[in-house]
Design an enzyme around this catalytic site. Structure first.
Site, mmCIF file in Angstrom:
data_model
loop_
_atom_site.group_PDB
_atom_site.id
_atom_site.type_symbol
_atom_site.label_atom_id
_atom_site.label_comp_id
_atom_site.label_asym_id
_atom_site.label_seq_id
_atom_site.Cartn_x
_atom_site.Cartn_y
_atom_site.Cartn_z
ATOM 1 N N ASN A 58 71.697 -11.035 0.546
ATOM 2 C CA ASN A 58 73.141 -11.785 0.381
ATOM 3 C C ASN A 58 73.564 -12.627 1.640
ATOM 4 O O ASN A 58 72.898 -12.402 2.511
ATOM 5 C CB ASN A 58 74.231 -10.714 -0.116
ATOM 6 C CG ASN A 58 74.380 -9.869 1.145
ATOM 7 O OD1 ASN A 58 73.685 -9.273 1.647
ATOM 8 N ND2 ASN A 58 75.789 -9.675 1.080
ATOM 9 N N CYS A 117 75.645 -11.941 4.064
ATOM 10 C CA CYS A 117 75.564 -11.030 5.249
ATOM 11 C C CYS A 117 74.159 -10.327 5.496
ATOM 12 O O CYS A 117 74.452 -9.325 6.445
ATOM 13 C CB CYS A 117 76.975 -10.406 5.207
ATOM 14 S SG CYS A 117 78.413 -11.417 5.706
ATOM 15 N N GLU A 167 73.114 -7.644 3.947
ATOM 16 C CA GLU A 167 72.908 -6.223 3.865
ATOM 17 C C GLU A 167 72.612 -5.745 2.468
ATOM 18 O O GLU A 167 72.421 -4.514 2.259
ATOM 19 C CB GLU A 167 74.465 -5.583 4.202
ATOM 20 C CG GLU A 167 75.314 -5.717 3.280
ATOM 21 C CD GLU A 167 76.310 -7.032 2.881
ATOM 22 O OE1 GLU A 167 77.202 -7.215 2.068
ATOM 23 O OE2 GLU A 167 75.791 -8.056 3.762
#
Length: 853
Positions: free
Chosen positions: A451, A453, A455
């Protein structure tokens, strides 16, 4: 005997004399008095005075109680304490007025009181429903109720009276219902279902019926609802409601915005795939736009696209290459606003062996292009073989598998490190560490994308719903006389982990998916992402340094606990509702788990062998249960520190034309008050020292060790903290590795290599002041020479930051900024300068972020 009290809004609630004791105690602490027993004695006198004053059967009001407290304090000769208490009352009155203005209400209710002013500003600006003129038409209480109702609906359809865990021979046949037909006619206990709740009910029923799990037709279930046969689920609604409103857990932003509302999409993260054709590229572009509209973020691996300059047979031309198409996606993102809440967030990924990798590495140099993208290099597993042996590394054309050219692997890695040093991008994703713990590796192949970011590691067309537990909310404080005892409530935490796991599992069912293939892939694997926030504030309370062995042990212990009990609850869910459909194709039946900590028996605190036996016997409901995501505005709503990040600054200063405001970390403020060190000068000193106390001489060394900020901590300790949390996390962890301004390229290289060696799945770096437009900790500009007295807006009832303002000035919600345009990159919601943390630029004041959840 006084048993009840009348609140300001007219509600009659239980009378609790401990609240009087605590109020007196806080007033005493404010003037340096630390005798808890005296506070208890005075509280008893207040109650006795009230008994004598009240007529038979008369109930006291809050105002009467507070007036009596003032009288008793003055009569006992405690003038200073009385003054502090009077000021406390005045501040509470100011806070009530401020909250009324923010929420456009005449009276605030019991839920409004639980949230601090800053939290309510965030809710009002971005979450509460508004009419066409932009007026707020929903209270926080109504928001959390609509979310709790919406999330409970799947539980009704999984009730054993209507659901069969084994597939039935045929589907139920029934008349079709529309939400409009049933609007206003259905409720669960005291909670009425709106049309979007009913729409969700119908949607989930139809899916389970297609899968031949429904024992009864929908008309019969509707009748059962109407007859109150599902009223027991009122308890579940209240469980979710209380968990959120006591700020123990918050789901991601799309759930808060969309559940019980028209869009209905609660998933935060999506990975989209694309083939090497213009049709596929444009179809993915369209899908991303629709996902942004509903509040989600997208990740893409562009490595299937042929390199720039490669031959195109259909046109006899040359390919534009992945970076050109990323620019197209970037422009689209500029014009699509996510659900009216935030702008689109992207993760652009390219494999380390793609022919355009060198151009990709420098694509964000100076942060001048691809501004709506985070970018990451996917270091393929075999890269390390070439790196160690320093032999030529082949770049492969994805169109035909031929070698495009060779590069020096060490020079390529050094290029990545240098760009990270200079521009904080690209990040790194480690193929080997990601796929070593991928439970579906054998059946579904390698995961190549995340995704925005970084994570949430996902397959193409897979999505994930996220939520975070607020660790600070489980800190309990008790007094035995004058002795203060602070501890972490593990029993309450276990209960919250279980409830939150059930909540997120229900989100998967009730979610309104944007496309059928995303729905199919997501529900095959049923990944959920339960994470944590408030870590820094929890460690502050426990007086444990973030950058210590003890601090890292706490990180491991907490995350092990979340993973263990979320898995245990997932087993219970599997018993009732069935295993995730790809369970038999995963490595779980072999007794494996997707966490590094499971391989290190010496570090176990819980019975993992016992849990594995249960998984083998009953299966799991969710392929993943844990992800540590950036928390952005949800940590602002909870009034706590972001994710697992250390506090970036103990004091934030915000200068606007109408005044200067200081946001002070609440635990730091409380501790300094207790030590008798908190005053206007301390606030300004910390601000002048870029939010740190390390060089303030009058603060004891003990507190300098405890109250460390992101910039006080070495890069090595940042990496070790990331690894400690990753050790017990299924997916990955969002965290920024901070470096001082004078860090060298070699320093950064060591951190990258350490992160890989310790088992981290990815890495995001930021060297202080390396990006123009990112906030500098503490003061925004040099302090003016003249002394200015500060006054505070301190919400004593709700945990959260105190807002201090310069006296003689006032606050306006829509202030004008004095700074020249372009000098600092501003938050589009509140105008504050942005901070680089959790892998994204975010606002330290209101929580807005490019990729916040």
């Amino acid at each position: 005997m006084i048993s009840k009290i009348i609140k300001r809004d007219g509600r009659i609630v239980d009378f609790n004399p401990d609240k009087i004791t605590n109020a007196i105690w806080k007033a005493m602490l404010a003037v340096g008095e630390k005798d808890r027993k005296t506070a208890e004695k005075l509280s008893k006198k207040v109650v006795e005075r009230l008994k004598k004053t009240l007529k038979k059967d008369q109930l006291p009001t809050v105002e009467q109680v507070q007036d009596t407290v003032e009288q008793v304090l003055i009569e006992e000769g405690l003038a200073k304490v009385a003054k502090a208490y009077i000021l406390y009352r005045q501040k509470r009155a100011e806070i009530r007025k401020e909250k009324q203005q923010i929420l456009n209400k005449k009276e605030i209710d019991e839920i409004d009181k639980r949230f601090d002013i800053n939290a309510l500003r965030v809710l009002a600006s971005r979450y509460l429903s508004k009419d066409r003129e932009g007026r707020i038409i929903e209270s926080p209480k109504q928001l959390f109720e609509r979310v709790a109702i919406h999330t409970t609906i799947p539980s009704i359809l999984y009730d054993e009276r209507v659901y069969s865990i084994k597939k039935l021979k045929k589907k139920q046949v029934d008349e079709e219902f529309s939400p409009q037909q049933l609007e206003g006619k259905l409720k669960i206990g005291e909670y009425k279902l709106n049309r979007y709740h009913i729409e969700g009910l119908i949607r989930v029923y139809n899916r389970l019926n297609r899968e031949r799990h429904m024992k009864k037709p929908l008309s019969q279930i509707v009748k059962m609802l109407s007859n109150g046969e599902f009223d027991d689920y009122e308890r579940e609604i209240k469980e979710y409601f209380e968990l959120m409103t006591h700020k123990k857990f918050m789901p991601n932003t799309p759930v808060l915005v969309n559940f019980g509302n028209p869009l209905g999409m609660g998933m935060a993260c999506f990975v989209l795939d694309m083939e090497d054709s213009i049709v596929s590229i444009m179809e993915t572009l369209k899908r991303a736009a629709l996902i942004f509209k509903a509040g989600g973020g997208c990740g893409y691996n562009f490595s299937k696209l042929r390199p720039k300059g490669d031959y195109i047979s259909t046109t006899h031309g040359k390919s534009s290459g992945p970076i050109a198409f990323m620019t197209l996606y970037d422009k689209m993102t500029d014009v699509i606003k996510q659900g009216g809440v935030r702008r689109g967030a992207n993760m652009g990924i390219l494999n380390s062996d793609h022919p355009d990798i060198e151009e990709f590495i420098v694509a964000k140099k100076g942060n001048k292009q691809l501004t709506n993208f985070n970018i990451s290099v996917f270091l393929k597993e075999d890269f390390w073989d070439y790196y160690r042996e320093n032999k030529p590394y082949p770049l492969i054309n994805p169109r035909d598998g031929s070698v495009w050219k060779y590069v020096n692997p060490r020079a390529l890695f050094d290029m990545i490190v240098y760009e990270g040093w200079e521009s904080a991008e690209p990040g790194l994703l480690f193929d080997d560490n990601i796929n070593r713990y991928n439970p579906l590796l054998k059946s579904m192949g390698r995961i190549y994308a995340t995704n925005p970011c970084g994570e949430v590691v996902l397959y193409p067309n897979e999505s994930c719903d996220l939520g975070s537990l607020n660790l600070w909310a489980f800190i309990k404080e008790e007094y035995n006389g004058e002795k203060r005892n602070v501890y972490f409530d593990w029993e309450d935490f276990e209960k919250a982990v279980r409830i939150a796991t059930r909540f997120l599992d229900n989100v998967l069912d009730i979610n309104k998916y944007p496309f059928p293939d995303i729905e199919k892939t997501t529900l095959r694997n049923r990944k959920i992402g339960l994470g944590i926030m408030g870590l820094a504030d929890m460690l502050f309370e426990l007086e444990i340094p973030y950058n210590s062995n003890e601090g890292r042990k706490w990180m491991e212990k907490v995350m092990e606990f979340v993973n263990y009990y979320s898995k245990d609850e997932s087993v219970e869910r599997a018993k009732q509702r069935g295993k995730f459909p790809t369970y038999r194709k995963s490595f779980y039946p072999e007794g494996k788990l997707p966490i590094k900590g499971f391989e290190e028996r010496e570090s176990w605190n819980l019975d993992w062998d016992g849990l594995v036996k249960k998984i083998k016997k009953y299966g799991l409901r969710n392929a993943f249960t844990t992800v540590v995501a950036p928390t952005g505005s949800i940590s602002m709503i909870a009034g706590t520190s972001s994710g697992i990040e250390p506090v970036f600054s103990l004091v934030y200063e915000k200068k606007v034309t109408v005044g200067t405001f200081y946001y002070v970390d609440p635990v730091f403020e409380k501790t300094m008050e207790r030590e008798g060190l908190f005053d206007d000068f301390l606030i300004k000193d910390v601000s002048r020292h870029e939010g740190s106390i390390q060089h303030i001489k009058y603060i004891p060394e003990k507190w300098k060790k405890v109250f460390v900020t992101a910039l006080d901590i070495s890069a090595e300790d940042h990496v070790k903290a990331l690894a400690s949390v990753q050790k017990w996390t299924d997916s990955s962890v969002s965290k920024t590795i901070n470096f001082p301004e004078d860090a060298t390229v070699e320093d950064m290289k060591k951190a990258y290599l350490l992160a890989h060696a310790l088992g981290c799945k990815g890495l995001t770096v930021y060297r202080y002041k390396s990006i123009k437009g990112v906030y500098i900790a503490g003061a925004e500009e040099e302090e003016k020479k003249e002394e200015t007295k500060l006054t505070s807006f301190k919400d004593i009832k709700a945990k959260g930051p105190t807002i201090y303002k310069e006296s003689g000035r006032f606050y306006e919600e829509k202030e004008e900024q004095e700074e020249k345009e372009g000098e600092l990159e501003k938050c589009p919601v509140c105008g504050s300068p942005l901070v680089n943390m959790e892998g994204c630029k975010k606002c330290p004041v209101c929580g807005w972020s490019v990729c916040e959840l």
